[in-house]
Design an enzyme around this catalytic site. Structure first.
Site, PDB file in Angstrom:
ATOM      1  N   HIS A  99      73.632 -29.945  12.491  1.00  0.00           N
ATOM      2  CA  HIS A  99      73.724 -28.621  13.095  1.00  0.00           C
ATOM      3  C   HIS A  99      75.155 -28.096  13.078  1.00  0.00           C
ATOM      4  CE1 HIS A  99      74.615 -30.768  17.052  1.00  0.00           C
ATOM      5  NE2 HIS A  99      75.505 -29.787  17.094  1.00  0.00           N
ATOM      6  N   ARG A 115      79.436 -20.211  19.742  1.00  0.00           N
ATOM      7  CA  ARG A 115      79.369 -19.681  21.105  1.00  0.00           C
ATOM      8  C   ARG A 115      78.957 -18.212  21.047  1.00  0.00           C
ATOM      9  NH1 ARG A 115      83.372 -23.504  21.297  1.00  0.00           N
ATOM     10  NH2 ARG A 115      83.197 -24.934  23.063  1.00  0.00           N
ATOM     11  N   GLU A 139      73.093 -24.331  16.579  1.00  0.00           N
ATOM     12  CA  GLU A 139      73.169 -24.534  18.028  1.00  0.00           C
ATOM     13  C   GLU A 139      73.940 -23.374  18.638  1.00  0.00           C
ATOM     14  OE1 GLU A 139      75.655 -27.233  21.191  1.00  0.00           O
ATOM     15  OE2 GLU A 139      75.131 -28.153  19.275  1.00  0.00           O
ATOM     16  N   ASN A 175      78.006 -19.889  27.486  1.00  0.00           N
ATOM     17  CA  ASN A 175      78.776 -20.273  28.672  1.00  0.00           C
ATOM     18  C   ASN A 175      78.487 -19.258  29.776  1.00  0.00           C
ATOM     19  OD1 ASN A 175      80.173 -22.643  27.718  1.00  0.00           O
ATOM     20  ND2 ASN A 175      81.238 -21.252  26.342  1.00  0.00           N
ATOM     21  N   HIS A 201      82.047 -19.107   7.590  1.00  0.00           N
ATOM     22  CA  HIS A 201      80.716 -18.524   7.671  1.00  0.00           C
ATOM     23  C   HIS A 201      79.653 -19.609   7.682  1.00  0.00           C
ATOM     24  CE1 HIS A 201      81.389 -18.904   3.271  1.00  0.00           C
ATOM     25  NE2 HIS A 201      80.122 -19.267   3.272  1.00  0.00           N
ATOM     26  N   GLU A 240      76.515 -15.873   5.111  1.00  0.00           N
ATOM     27  CA  GLU A 240      76.354 -15.624   3.679  1.00  0.00           C
ATOM     28  C   GLU A 240      74.897 -15.885   3.314  1.00  0.00           C
ATOM     29  OE1 GLU A 240      78.462 -16.978  -0.518  1.00  0.00           O
ATOM     30  OE2 GLU A 240      78.521 -18.342   1.186  1.00  0.00           O
TER      31      GLU A 240
END
Length: 131
Positions: A6, A10, A53, A57, A72, A122
């Protein structure tokens, strides 16, 4: 041998980001883990074991500074032209399709889009090394 599983990014708004990745790439929530100060959302689809993922926060209101180190994420699609049209119709503003050649040899066809937090993605035509 290590296996890539993964990549974490954020994001500010879980609903907005999950919606974008679902509509743009067919990624669905595989698991959602809620903690006191943050939430982790793992997105995937049947095409690959690799997951995105999302980390949210809690209490964060300011956009993240992506800095100059982020490059990217990349996905491959069978029909690049149709995907560019589809993503444009969804209002995701894909950039123009680029054909990349080196010394007269074809390398790739691709375009970029950005997610709601400004992360570049991309989109490559499934061909050659980009399966």
């Amino acid at each position: 041998m290590a296996k890539a599983i993964h990549s974490m990014i954020r994001v500010l708004d879980e609903t907005r980001s999950v919606g974008f990745y679902q509509k743009a790439f067919g990624l669905n929530v595989a698991e959602r883990l809620d903690f006191e100060s943050f939430t982790l959302v793992y997105l995937s689809n049947a095409a690959s074991d690799f997951e995105v993922e999302l980390t949210i926060n809690k209490g964060r209101t300011e956009p993240y500074a992506l800095g100059d180190g982020y490059g990217h994420l990349a996905v491959s699609v069978a029909d690049l032209d149709s995907e560019n049209d589809r993503l444009g119709a969804l209002g995701f503003n894909p950039k123009k399709i680029v054909e990349f050649n080196r010394d007269g040899a074809f390398i790739a066809r691709f375009f970029f889009i950005e997610d709601p937090d400004g992360y570049k993605i991309e989109v490559l035509e499934r061909r050659g090394r980009f399966k």
